[in-house]
Scaffold this motif. Structure first.
Motif, PDB file in Angstrom:
ATOM      1  N   TYR A 167       0.895  -1.271  -0.212  1.00 19.34           N
ATOM      2  CA  TYR A 167       0.085   0.069   0.061  1.00 19.34           C
ATOM      3  C   TYR A 167       0.890   1.271   0.064  1.00 19.34           C
ATOM      4  CZ  TYR A 167      -3.413  -3.680   1.641  1.00 19.34           C
ATOM      5  OH  TYR A 167      -4.004  -4.646   1.819  1.00 19.34           O
ATOM      6  N   THR A 168       0.532   2.255  -0.834  1.00 23.37           N
ATOM      7  CA  THR A 168       1.155   3.479  -0.856  1.00 23.37           C
ATOM      8  C   THR A 168       0.003   4.602  -0.876  1.00 23.37           C
ATOM      9  OG1 THR A 168       3.001   2.730  -2.123  1.00 23.37           O
ATOM     10  CG2 THR A 168       2.530   4.988  -2.237  1.00 23.37           C
ATOM     11  N   ILE A 169       0.377   5.504   0.181  1.00 25.74           N
ATOM     12  CA  ILE A 169      -0.687   6.584   0.282  1.00 25.74           C
ATOM     13  C   ILE A 169       0.221   7.956   0.370  1.00 25.74           C
ATOM     14  CG2 ILE A 169      -2.253   4.978   1.836  1.00 25.74           C
ATOM     15  CD1 ILE A 169      -1.310   6.597   4.239  1.00 25.74           C
ATOM     16  N   VAL A 170      -0.747   9.002  -0.110  1.00 21.82           N
ATOM     17  CA  VAL A 170      -0.204  10.393  -0.049  1.00 21.82           C
ATOM     18  C   VAL A 170      -1.157  10.904   0.798  1.00 21.82           C
ATOM     19  CG1 VAL A 170       0.664  12.331  -1.442  1.00 21.82           C
ATOM     20  CG2 VAL A 170       1.245  10.081  -2.519  1.00 21.82           C
ATOM     21  N   LYS A 171      -0.455  11.963   1.816  1.00 21.21           N
ATOM     22  CA  LYS A 171      -1.002  12.824   2.773  1.00 21.21           C
ATOM     23  C   LYS A 171      -0.649  14.288   2.123  1.00 21.21           C
ATOM     24  CE  LYS A 171      -2.353   9.663   6.397  1.00 21.21           C
ATOM     25  NZ  LYS A 171      -2.060   9.573   7.709  1.00 21.21           N
ATOM     26  N   HIS A 172      -1.695  15.243   2.399  1.00 15.57           N
ATOM     27  CA  HIS A 172      -1.488  16.557   2.246  1.00 15.57           C
ATOM     28  C   HIS A 172      -2.201  17.268   3.509  1.00 15.57           C
ATOM     29  CE1 HIS A 172      -0.218  20.425   0.473  1.00 15.57           C
ATOM     30  NE2 HIS A 172      -1.629  20.849   0.643  1.00 15.57           N
ATOM     31  N   ASP A 173      -1.305  17.916   4.361  1.00 14.38           N
ATOM     32  CA  ASP A 173      -1.785  18.846   5.422  1.00 14.38           C
ATOM     33  C   ASP A 173      -2.498  17.891   6.392  1.00 14.38           C
ATOM     34  OD1 ASP A 173      -0.868  21.152   4.673  1.00 14.38           O
ATOM     35  OD2 ASP A 173      -2.598  21.746   3.665  1.00 14.38           O
ATOM     36  N   GLY A 174      -2.024  16.599   6.348  1.00 13.90           N
ATOM     37  CA  GLY A 174      -2.793  15.560   7.357  1.00 13.90           C
ATOM     38  C   GLY A 174      -3.683  14.771   6.700  1.00 13.90           C
ATOM     39  N   ASN A 175      -4.341  15.074   5.655  1.00  7.99           N
ATOM     40  CA  ASN A 175      -5.133  14.356   4.914  1.00  7.99           C
ATOM     41  C   ASN A 175      -5.091  13.681   3.737  1.00  7.99           C
ATOM     42  OD1 ASN A 175      -7.125  16.027   6.457  1.00  7.99           O
ATOM     43  ND2 ASN A 175      -6.776  17.730   5.271  1.00  7.99           N
ATOM     44  N   LEU A 176      -5.777  12.536   3.574  1.00 12.44           N
ATOM     45  CA  LEU A 176      -5.133  11.487   2.536  1.00 12.44           C
ATOM     46  C   LEU A 176      -5.811  11.962   1.305  1.00 12.44           C
ATOM     47  CD1 LEU A 176      -4.395   8.588   1.948  1.00 12.44           C
ATOM     48  CD2 LEU A 176      -6.696   7.841   2.360  1.00 12.44           C
ATOM     49  N   ILE A 177      -4.971  12.288   0.177  1.00 13.96           N
ATOM     50  CA  ILE A 177      -5.286  12.519  -1.156  1.00 13.96           C
ATOM     51  C   ILE A 177      -4.981  11.688  -2.249  1.00 13.96           C
ATOM     52  CG2 ILE A 177      -4.715  15.211  -0.338  1.00 13.96           C
ATOM     53  CD1 ILE A 177      -2.196  14.904  -2.011  1.00 13.96           C
ATOM     54  N   GLY A 178      -4.370  10.613  -2.026  1.00 16.10           N
ATOM     55  CA  GLY A 178      -4.096   9.702  -3.051  1.00 16.10           C
ATOM     56  C   GLY A 178      -3.746   8.337  -2.499  1.00 16.10           C
ATOM     57  N   TYR A 179      -3.929   7.287  -3.202  1.00 18.55           N
ATOM     58  CA  TYR A 179      -3.325   5.885  -2.510  1.00 18.55           C
ATOM     59  C   TYR A 179      -3.321   5.043  -3.912  1.00 18.55           C
ATOM     60  CZ  TYR A 179      -7.975   3.930  -3.242  1.00 18.55           C
ATOM     61  OH  TYR A 179      -9.159   3.277  -3.839  1.00 18.55           O
ATOM     62  N   GLY A 180      -2.479   3.863  -3.753  1.00 14.61           N
ATOM     63  CA  GLY A 180      -2.523   2.680  -4.611  1.00 14.61           C
ATOM     64  C   GLY A 180      -2.260   1.484  -3.805  1.00 14.61           C
ATOM     65  N   ILE A 181      -2.629   0.318  -4.363  1.00 19.54           N
ATOM     66  CA  ILE A 181      -2.695  -0.828  -3.942  1.00 19.54           C
ATOM     67  C   ILE A 181      -2.224  -1.947  -4.872  1.00 19.54           C
ATOM     68  CG2 ILE A 181      -3.645  -2.683  -2.697  1.00 19.54           C
ATOM     69  CD1 ILE A 181      -5.920  -0.621  -1.687  1.00 19.54           C
ATOM     70  N   VAL A 182      -1.200  -2.591  -4.742  1.00 21.13           N
ATOM     71  CA  VAL A 182      -0.557  -3.561  -5.797  1.00 21.13           C
ATOM     72  C   VAL A 182      -0.260  -4.815  -5.129  1.00 21.13           C
ATOM     73  CG1 VAL A 182       1.908  -2.863  -5.285  1.00 21.13           C
ATOM     74  CG2 VAL A 182       1.198  -3.846  -7.740  1.00 21.13           C
ATOM     75  N   ASP A 183      -0.455  -6.116  -5.847  1.00 23.94           N
ATOM     76  CA  ASP A 183      -0.125  -7.334  -5.274  1.00 23.94           C
ATOM     77  C   ASP A 183       1.230  -7.169  -5.242  1.00 23.94           C
ATOM     78  OD1 ASP A 183       0.713 -10.306  -5.954  1.00 23.94           O
ATOM     79  OD2 ASP A 183      -1.515 -10.587  -5.710  1.00 23.94           O
TER      80      ASP A 183
END
Length: 256
Positions: A167-183
């Protein structure tokens, strides 16, 4: 398919023996339909996660009889919908499913990338790598979707085998703004989305590059992208993914 992978596939798709059926000849299995059961669009739904008939018994009507049996089980158990996917150019299967009362719900594009992803040359966003998405994060990312993921890529499928994914996530100012999930092994991206107001800012590109680095696979696939999702389809093509197959998601409805 190795047996361990087969077990994982069954768990991922909510396999339910009670709604799965088989055909036998002298105690030998000659045909089968494996089904899963989950809530889907607020309706109790059966999903066809695998079918097969051995060569000598094809064109004998076995698959039609098995589908009839599944329909009877659905009606008996007050299941509202029977859902499956079929490759667009599989005309024989498509004809059978339409005869059985299935209707096309949407078109799904399947992408693959055989070369390395080109590096963007910059890193603007801070990436985080949780062991899995938390419940509040799953709630948040639903607002990123233009169209919901297909059955095997949905939240329930991911959570059923959560340790199989990175799992990869991106936050901005503490808020989740993007993500990806890969096998982790196969390189299949099951979900990739960015909050609409942060699109075209390099978020998805950095997530995709990071996912590519984390999987052990030399290639990547993105299976079952809703064809109506212009943003995701355009992004994948921009990143040099190619459509290698198109599928219909089909549904059969049962009266209450």
């Amino acid at each position: 398919m190795p047996f361990k992978s087969f077990e994982t596939m069954l768990k991922r798709n909510g396999f339910m023996p009670a709604v799965s059926v088989g055909a036998f000849e002298d105690r030998t299995l000659v045909g089968f339909i494996l089904n899963g059961v989950r809530e889907w669009d607020s309706e109790k739904t059966v999903y066809d996660l695998g079918t097969g008939v051995i060569l000598d018994f094809r064109r004998t009507g076995i698959m039609g009889e098995l589908l009839n049996l599944v329909s009877a089980i659905c009606i008996k158990n007050k299941i509202s919908v029977y859902q499956l996917e079929v490759i667009q150019d599989n005309e024989k299967a498509l004809t059978l499913y339409k005869k059985q009362g299935f209707q096309v719900n949407r078109i799904l594009n399947c992408y693959q990338l055989t070369d390395k992803i080109k590096e963007a040359g910059y890193n603007v966003w801070q990436l985080e790598h949780p062991e899995k998405l938390q419940e509040d994060q799953w709630t948040a990312v639903k607002d990123f979707w233009t169209y919901q993921p297909s059955w095997q890529n949905a939240k329930d499928a991911v959570c059923a085998i959560a340790q199989s994914f990175f799992y990869t996530i991106v936050k901005h100012d503490g808020n989740l703004i993007g993500y990806g999930i890969v096998d982790k092994i196969k390189g299949d991206i099951v979900q990739l989305a960015v909050q609409p107001k942060y699109r075209r800012k390099g978020v998805a590109t950095e997530i995709l590059l990071d996912l590519f680095k984390q999987t052990k696979s030399l290639g990547m696939k993105v299976i079952n992208v809703d064809e109506r999702d212009q943003a995701l389809n355009s992004f994948l093509k921009k990143m040099e993914f190619d459509v290698f197959v198109k599928q219909y998601e089909m549904r059969k409805y049962f009266s209450a």
